[in-house]
Design a protein around this motif. Structure first.
Motif, PDB file in Angstrom:
ATOM      1  N   GLU A 119       0.595  -0.904  -0.208  1.00 23.87           N
ATOM      2  CA  GLU A 119       0.069   0.056   0.114  1.00 23.87           C
ATOM      3  C   GLU A 119       0.776   1.195   0.302  1.00 23.87           C
ATOM      4  OE1 GLU A 119      -3.255   0.418   2.755  1.00 23.87           O
ATOM      5  OE2 GLU A 119      -3.703  -2.430   3.218  1.00 23.87           O
ATOM      6  N   ARG A 120      -0.102   2.289  -0.092  1.00 25.41           N
ATOM      7  CA  ARG A 120       1.151   4.050  -0.500  1.00 25.41           C
ATOM      8  C   ARG A 120       0.881   4.309   1.148  1.00 25.41           C
ATOM      9  NH1 ARG A 120      -0.280   8.848  -1.960  1.00 25.41           N
ATOM     10  NH2 ARG A 120       0.900   9.508  -3.327  1.00 25.41           N
ATOM     11  N   ARG A 121       1.714   5.369   1.315  1.00 24.48           N
ATOM     12  CA  ARG A 121       1.724   5.464   3.311  1.00 24.48           C
ATOM     13  C   ARG A 121       1.604   6.851   2.869  1.00 24.48           C
ATOM     14  NH1 ARG A 121       6.262   3.098   4.870  1.00 24.48           N
ATOM     15  NH2 ARG A 121       5.830   1.655   7.316  1.00 24.48           N
ATOM     16  N   ALA A 122       1.075   7.831   3.328  1.00 22.63           N
ATOM     17  CA  ALA A 122       0.713  10.025   3.042  1.00 22.63           C
ATOM     18  C   ALA A 122       1.589  10.026   2.210  1.00 22.63           C
ATOM     19  CB  ALA A 122       0.457   9.915   4.338  1.00 22.63           C
ATOM     20  N   ASP A 123       2.845  10.033   2.668  1.00 22.11           N
ATOM     21  CA  ASP A 123       3.881  10.584   1.608  1.00 22.11           C
ATOM     22  C   ASP A 123       4.439  10.056   1.008  1.00 22.11           C
ATOM     23  OD1 ASP A 123       5.901   8.206   2.461  1.00 22.11           O
ATOM     24  OD2 ASP A 123       6.745   8.956   3.915  1.00 22.11           O
ATOM     25  N   ARG A 161      -0.793 -14.855  -4.197  1.00 21.35           N
ATOM     26  CA  ARG A 161      -1.527 -13.690  -4.258  1.00 21.35           C
ATOM     27  C   ARG A 161      -0.812 -12.442  -4.208  1.00 21.35           C
ATOM     28  NH1 ARG A 161      -6.406 -13.644  -0.467  1.00 21.35           N
ATOM     29  NH2 ARG A 161      -5.241 -13.532   0.729  1.00 21.35           N
ATOM     30  N   VAL A 162      -0.653 -11.681  -4.791  1.00 23.58           N
ATOM     31  CA  VAL A 162      -0.247  -9.943  -4.740  1.00 23.58           C
ATOM     32  C   VAL A 162      -1.607  -9.313  -5.308  1.00 23.58           C
ATOM     33  CG1 VAL A 162       1.517  -8.559  -6.240  1.00 23.58           C
ATOM     34  CG2 VAL A 162       2.423 -11.365  -5.203  1.00 23.58           C
ATOM     35  N   GLU A 163      -1.008  -8.037  -3.810  1.00 20.44           N
ATOM     36  CA  GLU A 163      -1.882  -7.097  -4.590  1.00 20.44           C
ATOM     37  C   GLU A 163      -0.745  -5.849  -4.853  1.00 20.44           C
ATOM     38  OE1 GLU A 163      -5.121  -7.414  -0.725  1.00 20.44           O
ATOM     39  OE2 GLU A 163      -5.573  -8.950  -2.436  1.00 20.44           O
ATOM     40  N   ALA A 164      -1.610  -4.448  -5.323  1.00 19.78           N
ATOM     41  CA  ALA A 164      -0.612  -3.626  -4.985  1.00 19.78           C
ATOM     42  C   ALA A 164      -1.992  -2.150  -5.127  1.00 19.78           C
ATOM     43  CB  ALA A 164      -0.253  -3.167  -6.458  1.00 19.78           C
ATOM     44  N   GLY A 165      -2.096  -2.434  -3.834  1.00 18.59           N
ATOM     45  CA  GLY A 165      -2.738  -0.806  -3.546  1.00 18.59           C
ATOM     46  C   GLY A 165      -2.458   0.029  -4.346  1.00 18.59           C
ATOM     47  N   ALA A 166      -4.326   1.105  -3.821  1.00 20.02           N
ATOM     48  CA  ALA A 166      -4.386   1.539  -4.531  1.00 20.02           C
ATOM     49  C   ALA A 166      -3.190   3.211  -5.039  1.00 20.02           C
ATOM     50  CB  ALA A 166      -5.672   3.096  -3.894  1.00 20.02           C
ATOM     51  N   GLY A 167      -2.446   4.080  -5.606  1.00 20.34           N
ATOM     52  CA  GLY A 167      -1.566   4.509  -5.839  1.00 20.34           C
ATOM     53  C   GLY A 167      -0.730   3.854  -5.347  1.00 20.34           C
ATOM     54  N   SER A 168       0.203   2.478  -5.333  1.00 24.55           N
ATOM     55  CA  SER A 168       1.445   2.117  -4.813  1.00 24.55           C
ATOM     56  C   SER A 168       1.853   1.502  -5.947  1.00 24.55           C
ATOM     57  CB  SER A 168       1.345   0.482  -3.875  1.00 24.55           C
ATOM     58  OG  SER A 168       0.645  -0.329  -4.851  1.00 24.55           O
ATOM     59  N   SER A 169       3.743   1.127  -5.712  1.00 23.98           N
ATOM     60  CA  SER A 169       4.230   0.872  -7.123  1.00 23.98           C
ATOM     61  C   SER A 169       4.852  -0.210  -6.388  1.00 23.98           C
ATOM     62  CB  SER A 169       5.138   2.513  -7.027  1.00 23.98           C
ATOM     63  OG  SER A 169       6.083   1.773  -9.136  1.00 23.98           O
ATOM     64  N   VAL A 170       5.267  -0.697  -7.255  1.00 18.21           N
ATOM     65  CA  VAL A 170       5.520  -2.354  -6.753  1.00 18.21           C
ATOM     66  C   VAL A 170       6.560  -2.608  -7.651  1.00 18.21           C
ATOM     67  CG1 VAL A 170       5.468  -4.749  -5.527  1.00 18.21           C
ATOM     68  CG2 VAL A 170       3.659  -3.014  -4.906  1.00 18.21           C
ATOM     69  N   VAL A 171       7.374  -3.423  -7.200  1.00 25.09           N
ATOM     70  CA  VAL A 171       8.286  -4.087  -8.600  1.00 25.09           C
ATOM     71  C   VAL A 171       8.825  -5.646  -7.839  1.00 25.09           C
ATOM     72  CG1 VAL A 171      10.391  -4.573  -9.947  1.00 25.09           C
ATOM     73  CG2 VAL A 171       9.294  -2.079  -8.912  1.00 25.09           C
ATOM     74  N   LEU A 172       8.512  -6.805  -8.323  1.00 25.52           N
ATOM     75  CA  LEU A 172       8.591  -8.389  -7.718  1.00 25.52           C
ATOM     76  C   LEU A 172       9.173  -8.949  -8.954  1.00 25.52           C
ATOM     77  CD1 LEU A 172       5.059  -9.572  -6.726  1.00 25.52           C
ATOM     78  CD2 LEU A 172       7.196  -9.104  -4.984  1.00 25.52           C
ATOM     79  N   SER A 173      10.772  -9.218  -8.414  1.00 21.23           N
ATOM     80  CA  SER A 173      11.667  -9.565  -9.302  1.00 21.23           C
ATOM     81  C   SER A 173      12.080 -10.819  -8.355  1.00 21.23           C
ATOM     82  CB  SER A 173      13.040  -8.755  -9.072  1.00 21.23           C
ATOM     83  OG  SER A 173      14.141  -9.767  -9.308  1.00 21.23           O
TER      84      SER A 173
END
Length: 283
Positions: free
Chosen positions: A24-28, A74-86
């Motif tokens: 998920e994405r923090r406020a910052d 099972r992988v979830e990228a929450g709203a506004g997040s940025s994720v790289v899985l390698s």
């Protein structure tokens, strides 16, 4: 696609493993892991921030997959997040000892305004291997995606080229409730299913990329066309809802790795994103 009921851990000669990951994405604006659970053959290395994304390495500390093994991801990228899985190492599946295939079930969800990149090392099926992979990708409208797959012909250095027993690949990609892509194919050396892969190169490596979030006017079609050459045969095309697909066959592993690195750079740049470094050759 819901994972089938299963027992966890080691049962007889088989492993039942899982990964349940949500970011998920923090406020910052930084992305963090808000939920994680995993069991062998998966282990998570320490995630780190890189170029505005959270980079997470999925490590398989075992020798690889055997028939009867099952892995549910099972992988979830929450709203506004940025994720790289390698994955820092190749995935290997060994000669089957019985009638069951090794099974991997993957569920990827990318929510509104999020971006997910899935970029594993090559999948290497050894002689006599049986493997079945099912992938479900669910995208919110406008979500960003780079989904890479790389299938090697086998252990080429040992003379094992297309000597596996069978590979079954299934994929569904949805935007909202709309199904945009569905793949169902089996690669079996005893049939004509490998004819297209062998036609261009006798030891071809097969690459697929699904991408979303690149505006149509920014699609780098000319740059992609220029990647065709003596060791690369590549095609690409749009689907709908901003989703596009790239297919390529490469003459060998070096050509495939070089192409993968170039594709990452071209596609990230087209989407207006910095390219997260993975700490791997050309990546």
């Amino acid at each position: 696609m819901n994972p089938e009921p299963r027992s966890e851990g080691v049962s007889g000669m088989a492993i039942r493993g899982h990964l349940d990951l949500r970011c998920e994405r923090r406020a910052d604006g930084t992305t963090y892991i808000s939920r994680q659970s995993f069991r062998a053959p998966i282990h998570l290395s320490k995630p780190h921030q890189e170029s505005g994304a959270l980079v997470v390495h999925l490590v398989n500390p075992t020798a690889g997959f055997f028939d009867g093994d099952r892995l549910d991801l099972r992988v979830e990228a929450g709203a506004g997040s940025s994720v790289v899985l390698s994955t820092p190492g190749a995935s290997r599946v060994y000669r089957a000892r019985g009638s069951e295939a090794a099974i991997c079930s993957q569920q990827l969800t990318v929510e509104e305004g999020a971006f997910l990149e899935w970029i594993p090392e090559p999948f290497i099926p050894q002689a006599g291997a049986k493997y079945h992979q099912r992938t479900s990708i669910d995208l919110a409208p406008g979500a960003g995606l780079l989904f890479f797959e790389w299938i090697a012909p086998g252990r080429v250095a040992r003379g094992e080229v297309f000597e596996y027993e069978s590979l079954r690949w299934e994929l569904d990609l949805r935007v909202g409730e709309r199904l945009l892509a569905r793949e169902r194919y089996t690669l079996d050396p005893a049939t004509q299913s490998l004819a297209a892969l062998k036609q261009r190169f006798p030891e071809s490596h097969y690459l697929t990329v699904y991408t979303s979030g690149i505006l149509g006017t920014a699609w780098p079609g000319e740059r992609l066309d220029e990647l065709n050459g003596e060791k690369v045969y590549l095609g690409h095309g749009p689907l709908e809802e901003g989703v596009a697909v790239i297919r390529a066959v490469c003459a060998d592993s070096l050509a495939a790795r070089e192409l993968l690195g170039v594709l990452r750079r071209v596609l990230h740049e087209a989407a207006g994103r910095a390219v997260p470094r993975l700490g791997r050759l050309n990546l």
